[in-house]
Design an enzyme around this catalytic site. Structure first.
Site, PDB file in Angstrom:
ATOM      1  N   ASP A 441      39.329  16.268  38.711  1.00 60.82           N
ATOM      2  CA  ASP A 441      38.507  17.469  39.724  1.00 60.82           C
ATOM      3  C   ASP A 441      37.924  18.497  38.975  1.00 60.82           C
ATOM      4  O   ASP A 441      37.691  18.518  37.789  1.00 60.82           O
ATOM      5  CB  ASP A 441      40.062  18.156  40.330  1.00 60.82           C
ATOM      6  N   ASP A 506      36.951  15.663  50.746  1.00 63.12           N
ATOM      7  CA  ASP A 506      38.310  16.236  50.842  1.00 63.12           C
ATOM      8  C   ASP A 506      38.358  16.127  52.442  1.00 63.12           C
ATOM      9  O   ASP A 506      39.652  16.656  52.886  1.00 63.12           O
ATOM     10  CB  ASP A 506      38.325  17.899  50.697  1.00 63.12           C
TER      11      ASP A 506
HETATM   12  C1  DGJ Z   1      40.161  19.593  45.658  1.00 61.31           C
HETATM   13  C2  DGJ Z   1      40.266  18.018  45.544  1.00 61.31           C
HETATM   14  O1  DGJ Z   1      39.348  17.312  46.303  1.00 61.31           O
HETATM   15  C3  DGJ Z   1      41.718  17.902  46.437  1.00 61.31           C
HETATM   16  O2  DGJ Z   1      41.776  16.406  46.710  1.00 61.31           O
HETATM   17  C4  DGJ Z   1      42.820  18.464  45.629  1.00 61.31           C
HETATM   18  O3  DGJ Z   1      43.096  17.576  44.615  1.00 61.31           O
HETATM   19  C5  DGJ Z   1      42.689  19.810  45.443  1.00 61.31           C
HETATM   20  N1  DGJ Z   1      41.413  20.079  44.649  1.00 61.31           N
HETATM   21  C6  DGJ Z   1      43.791  20.265  44.536  1.00 61.31           C
HETATM   22  O4  DGJ Z   1      43.537  21.586  44.042  1.00 61.31           O
END
Ligand code: DGJ
Length: 697
Positions: A441, A506
């Site tokens: 991430d 997301d």
């Molecule tokens: C951002 C990601 O896009 C989410 O799927 C998740 O992993 C969160 N970060 C976790 O902090």
């Protein structure tokens, strides 16, 4: 090297000439067959006219202001006394073979050497690149080195993309009659806002018709792209890395190379042009051909509430519905109980997992699933042991208060010590645990990202990120990696050279996802696109959708479930298990087939699908996004099947709604011409059909 050179694969032609010391694309488009290149050049020669200088400067790969080019120069830069800012290159050497051309030019006055490269990829993509070397005896400050590809006069319609967190890859289409459209990304990652992809085409181009050209910069840092119509009528697309002031200072002998610019062309519309990008991704060494394991991700199921007992129960449920990979998201390490701390402290939290991760991993593996883990290696929390020990390991402008994003800062990976520390931590994690997958991430943008000396450093940081992933992959070749940046903030071919999957967004709201995925599919194939079935009520929009709509939306991609399965009763679990089983049954077709996006009228629906490369089968989805003026959707005409073959058509049932009243058999020609009448459909619902081609008579 003869000039010009004709590169062709029978589908595409690229004619490359020499413009001074630089390659110039004279033609890029439909295959020309056997062609008299002299006649072509004579036919295209542009007369000198009033209102311009006496010799028209070519739209070469790196157009020269110093030769009089009226648009954006391909190379900008200068020496400390301001000289060398408008170079003009003279050819030193040129090489060519059947698939590529490379030309080296020099400007002795500016003290620069420039190599320009044009290649026709085996996948049918145009690939261009350039390297500038400082052959002078003082430092040369590079402003930019961008690559320009001419587009024909009829490429008047252009698509750029905009977006934001949870709303990636929304197209902006316009007819560009004059002037320029610029795309600028300064976020330090590929970005939600301005991804490095543009499309241009004939007026009114569609999914299945007309000339279309795509330009993509294979780079995960800052970028600039431009579509331009010059006052003299010529059209061009330009792409390159966006450099900060003073970011690249070439010492004598030093060189800078552009990231590759990849161009897709089709005479038959956007869908076919997208397939060239998909062929490229599928040919990358990082691309895995084994079936993409259905996964369960813990993020929206438990967020930071990591209770080992519940995680084990969640894993039990994951296995029960047929998942093959269990991914433990954010919250497993150090003091990370919310998003305010601990990035950089990559050791297993003794509070949450007193016995380490091994028992959970053993449990997951005992259930027959792989184990995956979330990390965010490019970041450092001010509240972390790492920051307390090394407050200077931050990529920020010295002397200023740092700007926080999600309570965190960027770790300065351009420093050898910081790079080594995070590398060694991740390497240890992977050595000590049976981890098959990392969700990598990156949750904050660069703000005044500077090295310890205060110089702009996004370029060096992006290369350091690549190096970090590459070194870990070399040491752990079995580990697959997902590129995530607050969802789809890092989707590009630079990162896909070293990762297997992207987290597309997301936003798990199926309605939003239909648009995001549709436009992502102009660049990337379905199997690299992470697509999860979320809970009935979307966490990011508050909208509620049926399971069948959520499933139909995630069905084509690399399927996952991001939903607290502990909330489901037996009947719901059985429905989810049936959906997972259906996906697993069809994923070979879904993940090796040719993408199909079908133009529709104004009936509030969109349609997309996948066709087997040999046209023996297809899966097609019709999605009603909104209500419309008509009671029924228009018949769905399905192009691009085998026209003479008969297809047996059946529902792919993901819920209660059906398409077909009774089974139907139609030829590919009938499906393309009169099509198939869909049923009445509520907004925010979808139907899927499977087409099975009978053996040709
Ligand atoms: C951002 C990601 O896009 C989410 O799927 C998740 O992993 C969160 N970060 C976790 O902090």
């Amino acid at each position: 090297m003869p000039s010009p050179v004709h590169l062709t694969d029978g589908r595409v032609s690229i004619v490359v000439g020499r413009a001074g010391g630089c390659a110039e694309i004279v033609y890029w488009g439909a295959a020309l067959g056997v062609v008299d290149l002299d006649a072509m050049q004579r036919a295209l020669r542009r007369p000198v006219t009033g209102g311009a200088i006496d010799s028209e400067a070519p739209a070469s790969l790196v157009p020269e202001h110093g030769s009089g080019y009226p648009g954006r120069p391909g190379l900008a830069g200068h020496r400390s006394d301001g000289t060398g800012w408008a170079p003009r290159f003279t050819r030193v050497s040129a090489t060519a073979d059947t698939s590529h051309v490379a030309i080296v030019g020099r400007d002795e006055v500016a003290g620069l050497e420039l190599e320009t490269r044009v290649e026709l990829e085996p996948t049918g993509l145009l690939r261009v690149g350039a390297t500038v070397t400082n052959v002078g005896d003082s430092p040369y400050t590079l402003g930019h080195l961008e690559l320009t590809v001419p587009l024909p006069a009829h490429a008047v319609d252009v698509i750029t993309f905009h977006g934001r967190w949870c709303r990636e890859l929304h197209p902006h289409r316009q007819t560009l009659l004059s002037g320029a459209v610029d795309v600028e990304n300064r976020t330090g990652r590929t970005s939600h806002e301005h991804p490095p992809l543009v499309w241009a085409g004939e007026h009114g181009f569609g999914e299945q018709h007309a000339d279309v050209w795509g330009i993509h910069l294979a780079w995960s840092g800052n970028a600039h792209l431009r579509l331009e119509r010059l006052p003299d009528g010529r059209r061009a697309a330009t792409a390159g890395e966006l450099l900060g002031p003073g970011e690249i200072v070439l010492e004598p002998g030093a060189a800078y190379s552009t990231p590759p610019v990849l161009g897709a062309y089709s005479p038959a519309g956007l869908t076919d042009a997208s397939r060239a990008y998909h062929r490229y991704v599928r040919a990358l060494p990082a691309h895995r051909t084994r079936p993409r394991p259905v996964l369960v991700n813990t993020w929206e199921a438990v967020y930071f509430d990591h209770d080992p007992g519940r995680l084990r129960e969640l894993a039990d449920r994951a296995a029960r519905v047929g998942a093959e990979r269990f991914v433990l998201d954010d919250g497993w390490f150090a003091g990370r109980r919310d998003d305010t701390s601990s990035l950089g402290d990559w050791w297993v939290s003794a509070d949450v997992h007193p016995d380490g991760l091994a028992p959970l991993i053993a449990h997951v593996r005992g259930l027959g699933m792989e184990f995956g883990l979330w990390v965010e290696p490019e970041m450092i929390s001010p509240d972390s042991d790492l920051h307390r020990a090394h407050p200077d390991w931050v990529l920020q402008a010295p002397g200023y208060e740092p700007v926080l994003g999600r309570h965190q800062l960027v770790l300065d990976l351009t420093r050898h010590d910081a790079f080594t520390a995070v590398h060694d931590r991740l390497d240890r994690l992977l050595r000590d645990h049976e981890i098959a997958f990392l969700k990598w991430d990156m949750n904050r943008v660069h703000v005044a990202a500077s090295d310890a000396a205060g110089r702009a450093a996004t370029h060096a940081q992006t290369h350091a990120v690549y190096r970090l992933i590459d070194q870990l992959r070399d040491a752990h070749p079995g580990v697959e990696i997902e590129s995530c940046a607050s969802g789809g903030g890092r989707i590009d071919f630079g990162i896909l050279e070293r990762t297997e999957r992207v987290w597309t967004s997301d936003c798990n709201d199926a309605l939003e996802r239909q648009t995001i995925q549709r436009w992502a599919s102009t660049l990337i194939p379905a199997e690299v696109m992470g697509a999860h079935i979320g809970p009935p009520r979307s966490h990011t929009t508050g909208r509620t959708h049926s399971l069948s709509f959520r499933a139909a939306t995630a069905f084509f991609g690399h399927l996952g479930l991001e939903w607290n399965l502990l909330d489901l009763d037996d009947a719901e679990l059985a429905r989810v298990a049936a959906i997972v089983a259906l996906h697993r049954r069809h994923r070979d077709l879904l993940h090796t087939g040719d993408v199909l996006r079908i133009d529709r009228g104004d009936d509030g629906t969109i349609a997309h699908g996948v066709v087997a490369p040999d046209r023996s089968a297809a899966i097609v989805s019709l999605v009603r996004l909104t209500t419309s003026a008509s009671l029924l959707p228009d018949p769905l005409r399905i192009p691009d099947l085998d026209q003479d073959r008969t297809y047996e058509i059946e529902d792919l049932p993901l819920g209660r709604g059906r398409w077909l009243v009774e089974p139907v058999r139609l030829t590919g020609r009938q499906l393309a011409r009169h099509g198939l009448q869909p049923p009445a459909m509520n907004p925010e619902s979808a139907r899927l059909i499977h087409l099975h081609g009978e053996a040709a008579a």
